[in-house]
Design a protein around this motif. Sequence first.
Motif, short mmCIF file in Angstrom:
data_model
loop_
_atom_site.label_atom_id
_atom_site.label_comp_id
_atom_site.label_asym_id
_atom_site.label_seq_id
_atom_site.Cartn_x
_atom_site.Cartn_y
_atom_site.Cartn_z
N GLU A 1 23.83 86.62 72.69
CA GLU A 1 22.60 85.84 72.58
C GLU A 1 22.71 84.49 73.28
N ASN A 2 23.89 83.85 73.15
CA ASN A 2 24.06 82.50 73.67
C ASN A 2 24.77 82.43 75.01
N ASN A 3 25.05 83.61 75.60
CA ASN A 3 25.71 83.66 76.90
C ASN A 3 26.99 82.82 76.89
N VAL A 4 27.82 83.05 75.90
CA VAL A 4 29.02 82.25 75.68
C VAL A 4 30.12 82.67 76.66
N ASP A 5 30.72 81.70 77.31
CA ASP A 5 31.76 81.96 78.31
C ASP A 5 33.00 82.59 77.67
N LEU A 6 33.78 83.28 78.49
CA LEU A 6 35.08 83.78 78.05
C LEU A 6 35.95 82.61 77.62
N GLY A 7 36.68 82.79 76.55
CA GLY A 7 37.54 81.72 76.05
C GLY A 7 36.84 80.76 75.11
N VAL A 8 35.53 80.92 74.95
CA VAL A 8 34.75 80.07 74.06
C VAL A 8 34.18 80.94 72.96
N LEU B 1 35.85 73.07 73.31
CA LEU B 1 35.58 72.43 74.59
C LEU B 1 35.55 73.52 75.65
N ASN B 2 34.40 73.71 76.28
CA ASN B 2 34.27 74.71 77.34
C ASN B 2 35.02 74.22 78.56
N PRO B 3 36.09 74.90 78.98
CA PRO B 3 36.89 74.43 80.11
C PRO B 3 36.14 74.50 81.44
N ASN B 4 35.08 75.29 81.48
CA ASN B 4 34.32 75.43 82.72
C ASN B 4 33.29 74.31 82.90
N THR B 5 32.82 73.76 81.78
CA THR B 5 31.78 72.73 81.86
C THR B 5 32.23 71.37 81.34
#
Length: 204
Positions: A25-32, A108-112
């Motif tokens: 639903e939230n398009n959550v990144d890998l690792g998050v 903490l999203n490492p991509n953003t």
Amino acid sequence: MRNCLVIDLDRCSGCDGCVAACKLENNVDLGVCYNRVHAVGPTGTFPDIEQYWIPLQCQQCENPGCIEVCPTGASYRDEATGVVLVNAEECIGCESCLKGCPYNVRTLNPNTNVVEKCTLCFQRHEEEDWVPACVHNCCCGARYFGDLDDPDSSAAKAVAAAGAENCHQLDDPHGLKPATIYILSAATAAWQGDPVTTDRVSAS
């Protein structure tokens, strides 16, 4: 207003369906991850064994330490719904809020370089029947959502039906007053408290 989740651990099977629904639903990144399910137990001696699963996500605290320590105001409470949120445009990735939250439910999203967490699917809040994806997709019917101050909400009704002796909240050594309620009856297992509370110190 106390919009939050009520989770019936008597019914939860630990299937991680809520985790998958949240990520989709939230398009959550890998690792998050906004929601994690932890096994508590098994405890006891055979054949008297107890075990339950406890999903952990933002507890929607009444006195959120994450908001108090945020230096930019990126962590805030929406006035209309009472939901604790993160403004991505104002977040500087300093991780102060991670230290202000003893429940280890922020990432903490490492991509953003932006802190993310459960928002109770806030993007749906203007819908007439606002329900988070984890609640809608729980195959065991173990999750409820609503305003605890509204006796007609699904969440408040679940708490009332369970009885005070079967309703629990995570340990609260810093007076944050987490709103999320976990239903667990003694017939299923003895409540063990928060299985993964860190030794982080809150802003207070």
